[in-house]
Motif scaffolding. Structure first.
Motif, mmCIF file in Angstrom:
data_model
loop_
_atom_site.group_PDB
_atom_site.id
_atom_site.type_symbol
_atom_site.label_atom_id
_atom_site.label_comp_id
_atom_site.label_asym_id
_atom_site.label_seq_id
_atom_site.Cartn_x
_atom_site.Cartn_y
_atom_site.Cartn_z
ATOM 1 N N PHE A 200 0.762 -1.107 0.024
ATOM 2 C CA PHE A 200 -0.154 0.048 0.006
ATOM 3 C C PHE A 200 0.777 1.176 0.027
ATOM 4 N N ALA A 201 0.496 2.208 -0.834
ATOM 5 C CA ALA A 201 1.077 3.494 -0.971
ATOM 6 C C ALA A 201 0.301 4.463 -1.420
ATOM 7 N N ALA A 202 0.040 5.719 -0.804
ATOM 8 C CA ALA A 202 -0.702 6.868 -1.412
ATOM 9 C C ALA A 202 -0.335 7.993 -0.947
ATOM 10 N N GLY A 203 -0.615 9.202 -1.796
ATOM 11 C CA GLY A 203 -0.529 10.499 -1.071
ATOM 12 C C GLY A 203 -1.278 10.508 0.021
ATOM 13 N N ALA A 204 -1.039 11.490 0.909
ATOM 14 C CA ALA A 204 -1.826 11.854 2.198
ATOM 15 C C ALA A 204 -1.588 13.001 2.717
ATOM 16 N N VAL A 205 -2.664 13.235 3.715
ATOM 17 C CA VAL A 205 -2.619 14.543 4.464
ATOM 18 C C VAL A 205 -3.436 14.276 5.701
ATOM 19 N N ASP A 206 -3.015 15.327 6.536
ATOM 20 C CA ASP A 206 -3.673 15.046 8.059
ATOM 21 C C ASP A 206 -5.139 15.744 7.978
ATOM 22 N N VAL A 207 -5.948 15.264 8.654
ATOM 23 C CA VAL A 207 -7.382 15.750 8.665
ATOM 24 C C VAL A 207 -7.443 17.152 9.121
ATOM 25 N N ARG A 208 -6.666 17.324 10.205
ATOM 26 C CA ARG A 208 -6.740 18.693 10.689
ATOM 27 C C ARG A 208 -6.096 19.791 9.894
ATOM 28 N N ASP A 209 -5.180 19.449 9.127
ATOM 29 C CA ASP A 209 -4.849 20.507 8.155
ATOM 30 C C ASP A 209 -5.748 20.649 7.163
ATOM 31 N N VAL A 210 -6.601 19.652 6.880
ATOM 32 C CA VAL A 210 -7.564 19.769 5.576
ATOM 33 C C VAL A 210 -8.511 20.905 6.311
ATOM 34 N N ALA A 211 -8.928 20.627 7.538
ATOM 35 C CA ALA A 211 -10.069 21.493 8.159
ATOM 36 C C ALA A 211 -9.395 23.020 8.254
ATOM 37 N N LYS A 212 -8.045 23.156 8.456
ATOM 38 C CA LYS A 212 -7.674 24.370 8.824
ATOM 39 C C LYS A 212 -7.580 25.181 7.598
ATOM 40 N N ILE A 213 -7.350 24.420 6.250
ATOM 41 C CA ILE A 213 -6.944 25.194 5.119
ATOM 42 C C ILE A 213 -8.665 25.490 4.603
ATOM 43 N N HIS A 214 -9.681 24.606 5.046
ATOM 44 C CA HIS A 214 -10.861 25.059 4.830
ATOM 45 C C HIS A 214 -11.416 26.499 5.358
ATOM 46 N N SER A 215 -10.862 26.717 6.601
ATOM 47 C CA SER A 215 -10.976 27.721 7.319
ATOM 48 C C SER A 215 -10.339 29.068 6.727
ATOM 49 N N LEU A 216 -8.823 28.827 6.340
ATOM 50 C CA LEU A 216 -8.114 29.849 5.785
ATOM 51 C C LEU A 216 -8.735 30.399 4.453
ATOM 52 N N ALA A 217 -9.487 29.474 3.622
ATOM 53 C CA ALA A 217 -9.955 29.498 2.461
ATOM 54 C C ALA A 217 -10.891 30.582 2.487
ATOM 55 N N ILE A 218 -11.852 30.677 3.550
ATOM 56 C CA ILE A 218 -12.894 31.848 3.678
ATOM 57 C C ILE A 218 -12.438 33.078 3.430
ATOM 58 N N LYS A 219 -11.355 33.584 4.200
ATOM 59 C CA LYS A 219 -10.853 34.746 4.408
ATOM 60 C C LYS A 219 -9.526 35.467 3.514
ATOM 61 N N ASP A 220 -8.867 34.501 3.106
ATOM 62 C CA ASP A 220 -7.741 34.642 2.297
ATOM 63 C C ASP A 220 -8.186 34.566 0.668
ATOM 64 N N GLY A 221 -7.806 35.888 0.004
ATOM 65 C CA GLY A 221 -8.301 36.039 -1.209
ATOM 66 C C GLY A 221 -7.380 35.070 -2.374
ATOM 67 N N ASP A 222 -6.183 34.790 -1.830
ATOM 68 C CA ASP A 222 -5.467 33.809 -2.721
ATOM 69 C C ASP A 222 -6.177 32.534 -3.215
ATOM 70 N N PHE A 223 -7.304 31.973 -2.478
ATOM 71 C CA PHE A 223 -7.689 30.658 -2.650
ATOM 72 C C PHE A 223 -8.865 31.234 -3.842
ATOM 73 N N LYS A 224 -9.270 32.292 -4.127
ATOM 74 C CA LYS A 224 -10.169 32.721 -4.884
ATOM 75 C C LYS A 224 -10.038 31.825 -6.268
ATOM 76 N N GLY A 225 -10.936 30.996 -6.812
ATOM 77 C CA GLY A 225 -10.940 30.464 -8.092
ATOM 78 C C GLY A 225 -9.872 29.646 -8.295
ATOM 79 N N ASN A 226 -9.396 29.045 -7.288
ATOM 80 C CA ASN A 226 -8.159 27.762 -7.399
ATOM 81 C C ASN A 226 -8.737 26.569 -7.014
ATOM 82 N N ARG A 227 -8.023 25.662 -7.555
ATOM 83 C CA ARG A 227 -7.901 24.126 -7.097
ATOM 84 C C ARG A 227 -6.699 23.993 -6.324
ATOM 85 N N VAL A 228 -6.868 23.462 -5.166
ATOM 86 C CA VAL A 228 -5.654 23.613 -4.219
ATOM 87 C C VAL A 228 -5.616 22.073 -3.711
#
Length: 325
Positions: A225-253
């Motif tokens: 087994f091998a797969a790209g991975a990320v921590d769930v807490r970072d996924v949550a943090k980045i959703h919150s950052l995306a609300i106020k940070d204009g750099d996220f606008k119109g992007n796939r992250v």
């Protein structure tokens, strides 16, 4: 200044962490749930910090109309809801089409509301096929789209999952093209890390690979087994950052910190949990210079934070699983 935010899929593994992060960041959260049972479960976790609203069927016409009228000042909508069915006998009509129709119905209604920002919880599966998602190679980028076509998505349940992520996100961008709302797509790889509710029975589907590792004994063979991975807490943090940070606008992250590889994770567990050191199989870790990394420089410039290591994700989840026994 706090925001008021709608979220779907809040009862799930990722959704619970997102709600917690949003509340901790001072936002008011309205979770759209399918049943009274789901609503009570979330209320027990977040108490008065969370409002829940029951919408039994998000696929129904005008399902969100009453909510948009009730909360006219809410301007952000996070969609983590998805239809996942790995036992379906009709992948086209039970997995692929419902996911496309779900996002189509939600975003079409949002177009006539006061929502001006939509954050879609997508997946790296929208960027790559299973061959690259489940592999040590990192030969892809955050600008890629999965090569799967509709017919490939009907081959098996795993392919249907990947195809549905691609087609759902494509539909979202198509609708957003002539809409007044800004669309942001957050594309995590395999999501690892602790459950938000440590007392919840079982493990989320994506973290079951860790639970399966813990079942191994000294002489057992180690599943590949091998797969790209990320921590769930970072996924949550980045959703919150995306609300106020204009750099996220119109992007796939793209969110991927590294590769979750069974041998490597076993050695992390053995090094950090003495009670498992002599139980689990002996193995050599895959060297770092053998592990590929995706071209995600664009995404890193957008989210700007340091992601947790896979080692940390594994240790924190294993701690929960051991304590639960």
């Amino acid at each position: 200044m706090s925001n008021s935010i709608f979220i779907t899929g809040g009862s799930g593994y990722i959704g619970q962490h997102i709600i917690d992060q949003l509340i901790n960041d001072g936002n008011k959260v309205i979770a759209i749930v399918r049943s009274e049972t789901s609503g009570k479960k979330l209320q027990s976790l977040f108490s008065s910090s969370l409002t829940t609203e029951i919408i039994p069927d998000l696929l129904a016409s005008y399902s969100l109309k009453s909510l948009f009228e009730k909360y006219p000042n809410v301007t952000t909508f996070i969609n983590t809801a998805a239809i996942i069915n790995f036992t379906s006998q009709d992948l086209e009509y039970e997995v692929i089409n419902p996911n496309i129709n779900l996002i189509k119905n939600i975003l079409t209604q949002i177009k006539t509301s006061n929502i001006n920002k939509v954050i879609l919880t997508s997946s790296s599966a929208a960027m790559v096929g299973p061959d690259k998602a489940f592999g040590i190679s990192g030969d892809y980028s955050d600008s890629d789209w999965s090569p799967l076509n509709f017919e490939m998505g009907k081959i098996n349940a795993n392919m249907a999952y990947f195809a549905s992520k691609k087609f759902t996100e494509e539909e979202a961008w198509k609708i957003a093209k002539d809409a007044k709302f800004d669309l942001i797509s957050i594309c995590p790889a395999l999501v690892l890390g602790p459950k938000f509710d440590a007392n919840e029975e079982g493990t989320p589907s994506t973290t079951s690979i860790i639970a399966e590792i813990l079942k191994l004994n000294k002489d057992d063979s180690i599943p590949e087994f091998a797969a790209g991975a990320v921590d769930v807490r970072d996924v949550a943090k980045i959703h919150s950052l995306a609300i106020k940070d204009g750099d996220f606008k119109g992007n796939r992250v793209l969110l991927e910190v590294g590769k979750a590889i069974n041998q490597n994770m076993i050695n992390v567990i053995k090094a950090n949990f003495k009670e498992l050191k002599d139980k689990l199989p002996d193995c050599e870790s895959v060297p770092e210079n053998y592990i590929g990394k995706p071209n995600d420089e664009k995404s890193k410039k957008i989210y700007k934070i340091q992601l947790r290591s896979i080692d940390e994700s594994v240790k924190d989840l294993v701690s929960q699983l051991i304590e639960k026994k």
